[in-house]
Design a protein around this motif. Sequence first.
Motif, PDB file in Angstrom:
ATOM      1  N   ARG A 108       4.180  -1.927   5.028  1.00 59.68           N
ATOM      2  CA  ARG A 108       3.763  -0.597   4.563  1.00 59.68           C
ATOM      3  C   ARG A 108       4.519  -0.212   3.303  1.00 59.68           C
ATOM      4  NH1 ARG A 108       0.673   1.478   2.642  1.00 59.68           N
ATOM      5  NH2 ARG A 108       0.001   3.634   2.719  1.00 59.68           N
ATOM      6  N   MET A 112       2.948   0.615  -0.454  1.00 57.07           N
ATOM      7  CA  MET A 112       3.264   1.824  -1.224  1.00 57.07           C
ATOM      8  C   MET A 112       3.753   1.486  -2.619  1.00 57.07           C
ATOM      9  SD  MET A 112       5.172   4.177   1.648  1.00 57.07           S
ATOM     10  CE  MET A 112       4.291   4.912   3.027  1.00 57.07           C
ATOM     11  N   SER A 117      -0.960   4.749  -3.246  1.00 56.97           N
ATOM     12  CA  SER A 117      -0.989   5.551  -2.018  1.00 56.97           C
ATOM     13  C   SER A 117      -0.880   7.042  -2.273  1.00 56.97           C
ATOM     14  CB  SER A 117       0.136   5.113  -1.077  1.00 56.97           C
ATOM     15  OG  SER A 117       1.397   5.521  -1.586  1.00 56.97           O
ATOM     16  N   VAL A 119       1.952   8.590  -2.041  1.00 53.54           N
ATOM     17  CA  VAL A 119       3.016   9.076  -1.178  1.00 53.54           C
ATOM     18  C   VAL A 119       4.049   9.838  -2.002  1.00 53.54           C
ATOM     19  CG1 VAL A 119       4.438   6.988  -1.397  1.00 53.54           C
ATOM     20  CG2 VAL A 119       4.569   8.370   0.691  1.00 53.54           C
ATOM     21  N   ASP A 193       1.023  12.955   2.956  1.00 54.04           N
ATOM     22  CA  ASP A 193       1.989  11.968   3.445  1.00 54.04           C
ATOM     23  C   ASP A 193       1.679  11.466   4.851  1.00 54.04           C
ATOM     24  OD1 ASP A 193       3.542  11.813   1.172  1.00 54.04           O
ATOM     25  OD2 ASP A 193       4.924  13.389   1.807  1.00 54.04           O
ATOM     26  N   VAL A 196      -0.965   8.940   4.524  1.00 52.91           N
ATOM     27  CA  VAL A 196      -0.448   7.730   3.882  1.00 52.91           C
ATOM     28  C   VAL A 196       0.271   6.841   4.893  1.00 52.91           C
ATOM     29  CG1 VAL A 196       1.252   6.862   2.228  1.00 52.91           C
ATOM     30  CG2 VAL A 196      -0.284   8.709   1.566  1.00 52.91           C
ATOM     31  N   ALA A 200      -2.975   2.298   6.328  1.00 54.65           N
ATOM     32  CA  ALA A 200      -2.978   0.907   5.868  1.00 54.65           C
ATOM     33  C   ALA A 200      -3.166  -0.072   7.035  1.00 54.65           C
ATOM     34  CB  ALA A 200      -1.672   0.604   5.139  1.00 54.65           C
ATOM     35  N   SER A 202      -1.001  -2.399   7.893  1.00 47.98           N
ATOM     36  CA  SER A 202       0.336  -2.980   7.793  1.00 47.98           C
ATOM     37  C   SER A 202       0.733  -3.825   8.999  1.00 47.98           C
ATOM     38  CB  SER A 202       1.368  -1.868   7.585  1.00 47.98           C
ATOM     39  OG  SER A 202       1.013  -1.072   6.481  1.00 47.98           O
ATOM     40  N   SER A 312      -3.018  -2.115  -3.054  1.00 47.71           N
ATOM     41  CA  SER A 312      -3.082  -0.850  -2.336  1.00 47.71           C
ATOM     42  C   SER A 312      -4.418  -0.777  -1.621  1.00 47.71           C
ATOM     43  CB  SER A 312      -2.946   0.324  -3.307  1.00 47.71           C
ATOM     44  OG  SER A 312      -3.109   1.537  -2.617  1.00 47.71           O
ATOM     45  N   ASP A 314      -5.010   1.660   0.452  1.00 48.02           N
ATOM     46  CA  ASP A 314      -5.130   3.059   0.864  1.00 48.02           C
ATOM     47  C   ASP A 314      -6.500   3.626   0.492  1.00 48.02           C
ATOM     48  OD1 ASP A 314      -2.053   4.345   1.308  1.00 48.02           O
ATOM     49  OD2 ASP A 314      -2.174   2.468   0.208  1.00 48.02           O
ATOM     50  N   VAL A 317      -7.742   5.842  -2.945  1.00 46.32           N
ATOM     51  CA  VAL A 317      -6.726   5.229  -3.786  1.00 46.32           C
ATOM     52  C   VAL A 317      -6.459   6.116  -4.990  1.00 46.32           C
ATOM     53  CG1 VAL A 317      -8.380   3.852  -5.139  1.00 46.32           C
ATOM     54  CG2 VAL A 317      -5.999   3.079  -4.922  1.00 46.32           C
TER      55      VAL A 317
END
Length: 509
Positions: A108, A112, A117, A119, A193, A196, A200, A202, A312, A314, A317
């Motif tokens: 993760r 990032m 992301s 974040v 956040d 985020v 993913a 991850s 990424s 995410d 994006v």
Amino acid sequence: MNKTNNIVSFTGASPTVSDITAIARRSAWIEVSPDVENKIAAARAVVERYLAADRPVYGLTTALGAGVDTRLATDDLIAFQLRVPQARAVGVGPALPRETVRAMMAARIAGMTAGGSGVSLPVFAGLVAALNAGFHPVVPSLGSIGAADLAPLAHMGRALLGDGEAELDGAIMPARDALSKADLAPLPIAPKDGHVLVVANSLSVGKACLCIEDIERLFDWSLAAVALNFEAFRANVSAFDDRALAARPAFGQREVAARLRELLSGSSLFVDGAARRLQDPLSYRCTPQVWGALLHAVGEARAATEIELASSGDNPVVLADEGLILSHGNFDMTAFVLAWERLGQAIAHCAAATAYRTMKIMSPGMSELPRFLTPLGQSRTGFATVQKTVSALEAEIRHLANPVSLMPIPVADGIEDQASMAPSVLAKIEAMIERMRYLVAIELVASAQAVELRSVAGELGSGTLGAYRQVRQLVAPLEEDRAQGPDFQRVMEFIAETAAKAGDMPGER
């Protein structure tokens, strides 16, 4: 956790599989360069601009999943982000192993650092600090369909907020207590956040990194077992002749044959007339082709994993250079899981060949050695019942090779009607690798016994001699019947331990 000289630096270059495994298995310390922090800050600035303009952004100013049509009130933005991991902490089953949790957290962080992301820097820094401190959320192993690993990441995020449980210094305790003992504060969640943290893949990517290290190192031991079996069976090494293999250079076969020739370098098998047959059974003769396919599949799985580490996934994006936030489907893992399903099938082919060779070397009609490799006659069992273990392991691997990645049922009121089942694919690959280790261990032990019964221990190649000696350091020759399960366990554990520490070929240690 004390900082050591074992450091992984995130500098803006693409993180590697070795980076993730070093963090997960060898407690490498994470350092983050100013360039990475600047990239994260630039993406975060875009998020803040969208937020100030009250523009519709999935997971920032709207709810998630089927709730995408619901706009969030301004005074609910942060509270919503705090609810995101809580609402998605729906995992069940046994907790993930410590190294898997670390791999997931590291993956993760890697995602990032790609900069897409959005974040906030304090939350990114808090995740890095938690991993460096040895703070490991307790994460159930079941509950993700691979359309982002929402449930496992939600349990991670929840613990980082001080809820649930975490492991610290080998003890499991309430997450808030673990944060306090590690001198950490709960993550200071800002808008976006919470999303985020969970959005993913991850867990899948982290597991993939661990599996790549395991299968690449097991591959070497598997070739050593093949070569030692060739010595004992007195198989025909013409199967490794590069001239024949070059006539149809299928994926990986010439490289595998070259490595087998190196293991057998100096062996009496290369003397004219050493082979007992003009052509051996296919489990011997087709080794370069079958293991070449495995080598190719490992490379494909590695490439698919490295794409995920460098990118990424995410949704949405953040494209900092263009000042945009875009919705997309880059979290979909279809290409990734197809590479891993292919690898699973390649392992199954090698497992079958390993099992067949191990059976044949015990058969006097095939090997011209004492039945079941016992030197004391048929009043002894020898390796006879070992065949049942071999058969069971091979059958389980073959079953696990069946695809699991075909679509699960739609969720989220039909909005999420496509998913990869990536965590389940990686879980079965882990199980296949474990069983393949046992098969390789058994082939090594049986081949060492056969080498002695054939009286060719003094004629081995340089690599096969090293493998033979290593087996004999761990397992005594079988004379009188004894429990052999502990023998195989020792060899398997040695293979696993060696694989986790070094990539040296067997016999060179």
